[in-house]
Design an enzyme around this catalytic site. Structure first.
Site, PDB file in Angstrom:
ATOM      1  N   PHE A 111      70.295 -14.972 -46.758  1.00 52.26           N
ATOM      2  CA  PHE A 111      68.779 -15.495 -46.929  1.00 52.26           C
ATOM      3  C   PHE A 111      67.731 -14.463 -46.479  1.00 52.26           C
ATOM      4  O   PHE A 111      66.586 -14.073 -46.721  1.00 52.26           O
ATOM      5  CB  PHE A 111      68.352 -16.878 -46.792  1.00 52.26           C
ATOM      6  CG  PHE A 111      68.448 -17.305 -45.052  1.00 52.26           C
ATOM      7  CD1 PHE A 111      67.388 -16.862 -44.284  1.00 52.26           C
ATOM      8  CD2 PHE A 111      69.672 -17.378 -44.665  1.00 52.26           C
ATOM      9  CE1 PHE A 111      67.480 -17.261 -42.994  1.00 52.26           C
ATOM     10  CE2 PHE A 111      69.592 -17.988 -43.081  1.00 52.26           C
ATOM     11  CZ  PHE A 111      68.524 -17.400 -42.472  1.00 52.26           C
ATOM     12  N   TYR A 160      92.117 -15.040 -42.446  1.00 50.46           N
ATOM     13  CA  TYR A 160      91.233 -14.202 -42.703  1.00 50.46           C
ATOM     14  C   TYR A 160      92.001 -12.871 -42.856  1.00 50.46           C
ATOM     15  O   TYR A 160      92.778 -12.244 -42.291  1.00 50.46           O
ATOM     16  CB  TYR A 160      90.584 -13.798 -41.408  1.00 50.46           C
ATOM     17  CG  TYR A 160      89.625 -14.975 -41.014  1.00 50.46           C
ATOM     18  CD1 TYR A 160      89.344 -15.634 -41.978  1.00 50.46           C
ATOM     19  CD2 TYR A 160      88.805 -15.032 -40.010  1.00 50.46           C
ATOM     20  CE1 TYR A 160      88.356 -16.874 -41.853  1.00 50.46           C
ATOM     21  CE2 TYR A 160      87.934 -16.020 -39.720  1.00 50.46           C
ATOM     22  CZ  TYR A 160      87.663 -16.843 -40.387  1.00 50.46           C
ATOM     23  OH  TYR A 160      86.585 -18.150 -40.226  1.00 50.46           O
TER      24      TYR A 160
END
Length: 305
Positions: free
Chosen positions: A226, A52
């Site tokens: 979403f 990361y």
């Protein structure tokens, strides 16, 4: 926030964890606020990986919170290793080297859990077992787990391990449900009947391995959220309806849907927005009804047989 126990370990953590992949994008003071805000909501497990920010996310995290013994006692740190530039690597040398790097960047003597990140087709389970034994005996890692692995991959690894695997981190959201779909479509000739993960959710329940749900707001792998996305009108309408009923945000309902499953699933939330994190944390106080859970599942286009 409610607590859950990770696998067979003694780690009791908040039901929701914070994924720190994007924390390297923040200034130190902002990163500190994100961490402290999360802890104020009851989040105490922080999920990292050596890749990361090319390691920078771990460094920014430790610097932001001014890591010291008092701070360290209040949190659980998890990191992952095994993804390299263009390939995967579960070799003993790489695991040990990766952990040393993470400990240095996180400014700590140990991590509470280490996960193997993405399966390595060339891995030798004996090597992994040797690495885990060294890390356990040295006190540098308390517990171990995997990420994105199926039951046979886990069984092969377990054959050589002395330590229990306490976590399997898998992608799961209300619009990404392959580990659930096949269970509804046993012995059927439709696409949802295809077993893509070897019954991983049932396997983990049988063997007391906690599932951590990554990308709980994403569709696809990295296509985007979403929630609030006009391409998903039915599921967003249902999220909104339930959010109004329970007096929370749509995102909190999406997390409550995951928490409602009895498989001891811990969502890994990657938001760096402090207000959104506070709102998401309210999911821990909500228990959707069985009917509401199914209504959300089918609102995504899933069909029950």
């Amino acid at each position: 926030m409610k607590k859950l126990k990770l696998g067979k370990s003694e780690l009791e953590v908040g039901e929701i964890s914070l994924g720190c992949m994007r924390i390297n994008k923040l200034e130190k003071k902002d990163a500190r606020y994100v961490i402290e805000n999360a802890m104020d909501t009851g989040v105490d497990l922080f999920d990292h990986a050596d890749i990361y920010g090319a390691g920078e996310s771990e460094s920014v995290f430790a610097e932001a919170i001014d890591m010291n013994d008092d701070v360290r006692e209040k949190m659980k740190l998890q990191t992952k290793c095994g993804i390299r530039d263009g390939y995967f690597d579960f070799s003993k040398d790489h695991i040990l080297e990766s952990v040393e790097g993470s400990l240095k960047r996180l400014k700590t003597d140990y991590v509470d859990s280490l996960l193997l990140h993405r399966p390595d087709a060339l891995f030798e389970p004996e090597e992994v077992a040797e690495a885990f034994a060294v890390l356990k005996e040295s006190g540098k890692v308390r517990y171990f787990g995997v990420s994105n692995q199926n039951p046979m991959q886990i069984e092969l690894l377990k054959k050589y391990l002395k330590e229990d695997l306490i976590v399997n981190q898998m992608q799961l959201s209300v619009v990404h449900t392959p580990m659930i779909d096949a269970g509804f479509n046993v012995n059927m000739q439709n696409d949802p009947a295809i077993m893509r993960d070897g019954s991983i959710i049932e396997y983990c329940r049988l063997h007391d391995i906690s599932i951590q749900a990554w990308s709980p707001f994403q569709h696809g792998m990295i296509e985007g959220p979403f929630v609030g996305n006009k391409e998903f009108p039915q599921v967003n309408a249902k999220l909104k309806e339930l959010a109004e009923k329970y007096g929370v945000t749509d995102s909190a309902i999406a997390i409550a849907w995951i928490l409602r499953h009895p498989a001891n699933i811990q969502p890994v939330v990657g938001t760096m927005n402090t207000e959104r994190m506070r709102n998401i944390a309210k999911a821990s106080d909500i228990e959707l009804t069985r009917q509401e859970w199914y209504e959300l599942y089918t609102a995504t286009g899933n069909e029950l047989p």
